[in-house]
Design a protein around this motif. Structure first.
Motif, PDB file in Angstrom:
ATOM      1  N   MET A 105      -2.884   0.740 -17.692  1.00  0.00           N
ATOM      2  CA  MET A 105      -3.260  -0.528 -16.813  1.00  0.00           C
ATOM      3  C   MET A 105      -4.765  -0.544 -16.893  1.00  0.00           C
ATOM      4  N   TYR A 106      -5.311  -1.776 -17.358  1.00  0.00           N
ATOM      5  CA  TYR A 106      -6.745  -2.159 -17.458  1.00  0.00           C
ATOM      6  C   TYR A 106      -7.495  -1.055 -18.535  1.00  0.00           C
ATOM      7  N   GLN A 119      -1.877  -2.599 -23.767  1.00  0.00           N
ATOM      8  CA  GLN A 119      -0.868  -2.580 -22.554  1.00  0.00           C
ATOM      9  C   GLN A 119       0.378  -3.620 -22.952  1.00  0.00           C
ATOM     10  N   ASN A 123       3.441  -1.155 -22.605  1.00  0.00           N
ATOM     11  CA  ASN A 123       4.197  -1.532 -21.347  1.00  0.00           C
ATOM     12  C   ASN A 123       5.552  -2.291 -21.820  1.00  0.00           C
ATOM     13  N   TYR A 178      -2.971  -7.105 -18.980  1.00  0.00           N
ATOM     14  CA  TYR A 178      -1.847  -6.417 -17.975  1.00  0.00           C
ATOM     15  C   TYR A 178      -1.002  -7.131 -17.213  1.00  0.00           C
TER      16      TYR A 178
END
Length: 306
Positions: A105-106, A119, A123, A178
């Protein structure tokens, strides 16, 4: 069942195999620990196997009779995903629970080993490929489940930008990137469930989100490196344990159904115990879901046959 769903509501998992990605820390670790305590054989699929072994040792102390294994998996490398997928498929012919938990994240703008925005590549695409490679093993178990861990961030500046999925043309926004990856997670879960149901499978796909949870995932959030910030954040966020309850409910609640989405019951779903929640209107756009599925197959080279 208690008024507030807790780990005490997780049914006996004896004889079941649960594979949890990113389970050496945070939400994944708490998820793996509860499942091990309830009797499941837990496979911790992690990027850093040293940290994974240390986490597994801690879980074994908490659940002495548990069977906990650690397996290398780097979701940011399709070569690693393919290798892990083949090894895991051979080692575990039957997988009862596949929990796609790992994520980033980020982070500052960067790419995976395959050149995908970090991301989105980690993800979504990594988990998409892993699920495809293990799906036969999951389908071999009646009433098995696939749980995708999403985020409230799927609503924040989020859309699937097919013209620039990898942020090569636009000015990079770590928040929007994200959000895109988490929206993709949800769309994947919903599309997979639709296809499972249409093909008459008894396996179901669900999604969950932890609200705002105080885990290592927060390390790239601006300001969290300042003294006392993370301690203060713990006062207004879910603990990793409480954050993991939504995942555990999606994975184990006998009443849960395919296509459902679980998250905290508190104010704006920031904190609390897991209940059914709703996702954004755009997450249910079937045309975008189907296009994302096709593009994901093309980018990963993994065709998912339900």
């Amino acid at each position: 069942m208690s008024a507030k769903w807790t780990d005490a509501d997780v049914p006996d998992q004896s004889g079941r195999v649960a594979l949890v990605t990113g389970s050496n820390t945070g939400l994944g670790y708490e998820t793996a620990k509860v499942l091990a305590r309830r009797g499941a054989d837990v496979v911790m699929a992690v990027r850093d196997t040293g940290k994974g072994e240390a986490a597994a040792a801690t879980i074994r102390k908490a659940a002495p009779s548990s069977n906990v294994a650690v397996h290398a998996l780097d979701l940011g490398s399709l070569d690693s995903v393919r290798t892990a997928g083949a090894e895991l498929a051979a080692a575990y012919p039957r997988i009862d629970l596949l929990i796609n938990n790992a994520g980033v994240m980020y982070p500052p703008k960067s790419t995976t080993a395959d050149g995908f925005e970090l991301q989105f590549g980690t993800n979504h695409l990594g988990h998409f490929a892993l699920t495809g490679l293990l799906l036969k093993n999951v389908l071999a178990v009646p009433n098995s489940r696939i749980v995708v861990v999403a985020s409230m961030a799927h609503k924040i500046q989020a859309k699937i930008d097919f013209d620039d999925l990898q942020w090569e043309r636009r000015r990079y926004s770590r928040v929007a990137a994200y959000g895109q990856s988490k929206l993709a997670n949800l769309m994947f879960a919903y599309t997979l469930q639709r296809r499972l149901e249409a093909s008459g499978q008894k396996t179901i796909a669900l999604a969950a989100h932890p609200g705002i949870s105080n885990t290592e995932l927060m390390r790239h959030v601006p300001g969290t490196s300042l003294p006392g910030v993370m301690k203060a954040a713990g006062l207004v966020t879910n603990s990793p344990f409480t954050g993991a309850l939504a995942t555990l409910r999606a994975a184990t609640d006998p009443a849960a159904q395919g296509g459902q989405y679980y998250g905290p019951d508190g104010f704006r779903e920031l904190m609390g115990h897991p209940v059914l929640v709703s996702s954004s209107k755009q997450s249910h756009d079937v045309s975008v879901q189907e296009r994302l599925w096709t593009v994901s197959e093309q980018l990963t080279g993994v065709t998912i046959e339900v």
